[in-house]
Design a protein around this motif. Structure first.
Motif, PDB file in Angstrom:
ATOM      1  N   LEU A  52       0.625  -1.243   0.089  1.00 44.45           N
ATOM      2  CA  LEU A  52       0.122  -0.049   0.049  1.00 44.45           C
ATOM      3  C   LEU A  52       0.872   1.230   0.118  1.00 44.45           C
ATOM      4  O   LEU A  52       0.494   2.104  -0.960  1.00 44.45           O
ATOM      5  CB  LEU A  52      -0.894  -0.072   1.223  1.00 44.45           C
ATOM      6  CG  LEU A  52      -2.173  -0.924   1.349  1.00 44.45           C
ATOM      7  CD1 LEU A  52      -2.922  -0.588   2.569  1.00 44.45           C
ATOM      8  CD2 LEU A  52      -3.133   0.017  -0.202  1.00 44.45           C
ATOM      9  N   ASN A  53       1.888   1.209   0.840  1.00 43.30           N
ATOM     10  CA  ASN A  53       2.622   2.611   0.864  1.00 43.30           C
ATOM     11  C   ASN A  53       3.345   2.932  -0.291  1.00 43.30           C
ATOM     12  O   ASN A  53       3.280   3.833  -1.001  1.00 43.30           O
ATOM     13  CB  ASN A  53       3.566   2.126   2.085  1.00 43.30           C
ATOM     14  CG  ASN A  53       4.590   3.471   2.289  1.00 43.30           C
ATOM     15  OD1 ASN A  53       4.182   4.404   2.505  1.00 43.30           O
ATOM     16  ND2 ASN A  53       5.890   3.425   1.961  1.00 43.30           N
ATOM     17  N   GLN A  56       0.762   4.052  -2.799  1.00 45.71           N
ATOM     18  CA  GLN A  56       0.556   5.656  -2.667  1.00 45.71           C
ATOM     19  C   GLN A  56       1.640   6.526  -2.981  1.00 45.71           C
ATOM     20  O   GLN A  56       1.543   7.334  -3.844  1.00 45.71           O
ATOM     21  CB  GLN A  56       0.328   5.786  -1.224  1.00 45.71           C
ATOM     22  CG  GLN A  56      -1.035   5.161  -0.480  1.00 45.71           C
ATOM     23  CD  GLN A  56      -1.014   5.478   0.958  1.00 45.71           C
ATOM     24  OE1 GLN A  56      -0.088   5.312   1.684  1.00 45.71           O
ATOM     25  NE2 GLN A  56      -2.139   6.324   1.409  1.00 45.71           N
ATOM     26  N   ARG A 124      -6.534  11.907  -4.629  1.00 44.63           N
ATOM     27  CA  ARG A 124      -7.814  11.133  -4.010  1.00 44.63           C
ATOM     28  C   ARG A 124      -7.668   9.702  -4.001  1.00 44.63           C
ATOM     29  O   ARG A 124      -8.036   9.312  -2.826  1.00 44.63           O
ATOM     30  CB  ARG A 124      -9.059  11.718  -4.542  1.00 44.63           C
ATOM     31  CG  ARG A 124      -9.535  13.009  -4.276  1.00 44.63           C
ATOM     32  CD  ARG A 124     -10.876  13.148  -4.849  1.00 44.63           C
ATOM     33  NE  ARG A 124     -11.257  14.757  -4.655  1.00 44.63           N
ATOM     34  CZ  ARG A 124     -12.310  15.496  -5.358  1.00 44.63           C
ATOM     35  NH1 ARG A 124     -13.033  14.705  -6.025  1.00 44.63           N
ATOM     36  NH2 ARG A 124     -12.610  16.528  -5.042  1.00 44.63           N
ATOM     37  N   CYS A 126      -4.783   8.103  -4.119  1.00 43.85           N
ATOM     38  CA  CYS A 126      -3.886   8.016  -2.992  1.00 43.85           C
ATOM     39  C   CYS A 126      -4.546   7.924  -1.716  1.00 43.85           C
ATOM     40  O   CYS A 126      -4.051   7.161  -0.507  1.00 43.85           O
ATOM     41  CB  CYS A 126      -2.707   9.145  -3.145  1.00 43.85           C
ATOM     42  SG  CYS A 126      -1.280   8.718  -1.942  1.00 43.85           S
ATOM     43  N   ALA A 127      -5.317   8.986  -1.247  1.00 43.20           N
ATOM     44  CA  ALA A 127      -5.905   8.972   0.034  1.00 43.20           C
ATOM     45  C   ALA A 127      -6.756   8.157   0.512  1.00 43.20           C
ATOM     46  O   ALA A 127      -6.787   7.724   1.611  1.00 43.20           O
ATOM     47  CB  ALA A 127      -6.510  10.473   0.351  1.00 43.20           C
ATOM     48  N   LEU A 129      -6.269   4.976  -0.254  1.00 36.85           N
ATOM     49  CA  LEU A 129      -5.564   4.104   0.384  1.00 36.85           C
ATOM     50  C   LEU A 129      -4.970   4.088   1.966  1.00 36.85           C
ATOM     51  O   LEU A 129      -4.347   3.137   2.389  1.00 36.85           O
ATOM     52  CB  LEU A 129      -4.414   3.907  -0.288  1.00 36.85           C
ATOM     53  CG  LEU A 129      -4.801   3.519  -1.923  1.00 36.85           C
ATOM     54  CD1 LEU A 129      -3.572   3.399  -2.634  1.00 36.85           C
ATOM     55  CD2 LEU A 129      -5.569   2.385  -2.202  1.00 36.85           C
ATOM     56  N   ASP A 130      -5.055   5.157   2.413  1.00 30.59           N
ATOM     57  CA  ASP A 130      -4.771   5.335   3.852  1.00 30.59           C
ATOM     58  C   ASP A 130      -5.562   4.421   4.774  1.00 30.59           C
ATOM     59  O   ASP A 130      -6.613   4.291   4.580  1.00 30.59           O
ATOM     60  CB  ASP A 130      -5.097   6.811   4.191  1.00 30.59           C
ATOM     61  CG  ASP A 130      -4.033   7.835   3.939  1.00 30.59           C
ATOM     62  OD1 ASP A 130      -3.021   7.281   3.669  1.00 30.59           O
ATOM     63  OD2 ASP A 130      -4.220   8.987   4.087  1.00 30.59           O
ATOM     64  N   ARG A 131      -4.961   3.900   5.895  1.00 27.25           N
ATOM     65  CA  ARG A 131      -5.744   2.949   6.601  1.00 27.25           C
ATOM     66  C   ARG A 131      -6.154   3.652   7.975  1.00 27.25           C
ATOM     67  O   ARG A 131      -5.327   4.537   8.355  1.00 27.25           O
ATOM     68  CB  ARG A 131      -4.590   1.878   7.175  1.00 27.25           C
ATOM     69  CG  ARG A 131      -4.624   0.755   5.890  1.00 27.25           C
ATOM     70  CD  ARG A 131      -3.721  -0.317   6.218  1.00 27.25           C
ATOM     71  NE  ARG A 131      -3.613  -1.264   5.200  1.00 27.25           N
ATOM     72  CZ  ARG A 131      -3.290  -2.501   5.221  1.00 27.25           C
ATOM     73  NH1 ARG A 131      -2.785  -3.063   6.389  1.00 27.25           N
ATOM     74  NH2 ARG A 131      -3.237  -3.173   4.224  1.00 27.25           N
TER      75      ARG A 131
END
Length: 131
Positions: A52-53, A56, A124, A126-127, A129-131
């Protein structure tokens, strides 16, 4: 996602062949070694198993920086450079009007590709995908 299955056997990364991306990459083959390198990089990114990182970071690096310091911005800067007779001597054989028109259109391309609105959806994503 057009025509793509969400899940693949053994959690495999689907090949880009026979997709819009694969067809575009095929259409860009053998134009110039630099384009072939870009095609190889895009194919690598599409087939690499990412966390995920990294996903992003890639989204931001490709088209998610509001200030245009991303791949999309670099392409705009390159188009501007290639259409400017000061930085591309091949254009100097053209009439001054042609040179000015090419340079202006290259500059406009750079402006268009540096539009922060173009980056909003990648940012958006990318955002999201934040956990």
């Amino acid at each position: 996602m057009t025509g793509q299955h969400v899940h693949t056997e053994h959690n495999a990364i689907p090949n880009v062949d026979d997709t819009d991306l694969g067809n575009t990459l095929a259409d860009l083959a053998d134009i110039h070694a630099g384009i072939d390198l870009n095609r190889d990089g895009i194919r690598l990114l599409a087939h690499d198993r990412l966390d995920l990182n990294t996903t992003q970071v890639l989204l931001v690096a490709l088209a998610g920086r509001p200030d245009g310091t991303d791949v999309l911005g670099a392409i705009g800067q390159l188009v501007e450079r290639l259409t400017n007779p000061d930085t591309n001597p091949a254009l100097r054989a053209l009439s001054l009007d042609q040179q000015k028109t090419a340079a202006r259109q290259g500059w406009l391309t750079r402006l268009a590709l540096n539009d922060p609105a173009l980056r909003e959806t990648a940012a958006r994503a990318c955002a999201a995908l934040d956990r």
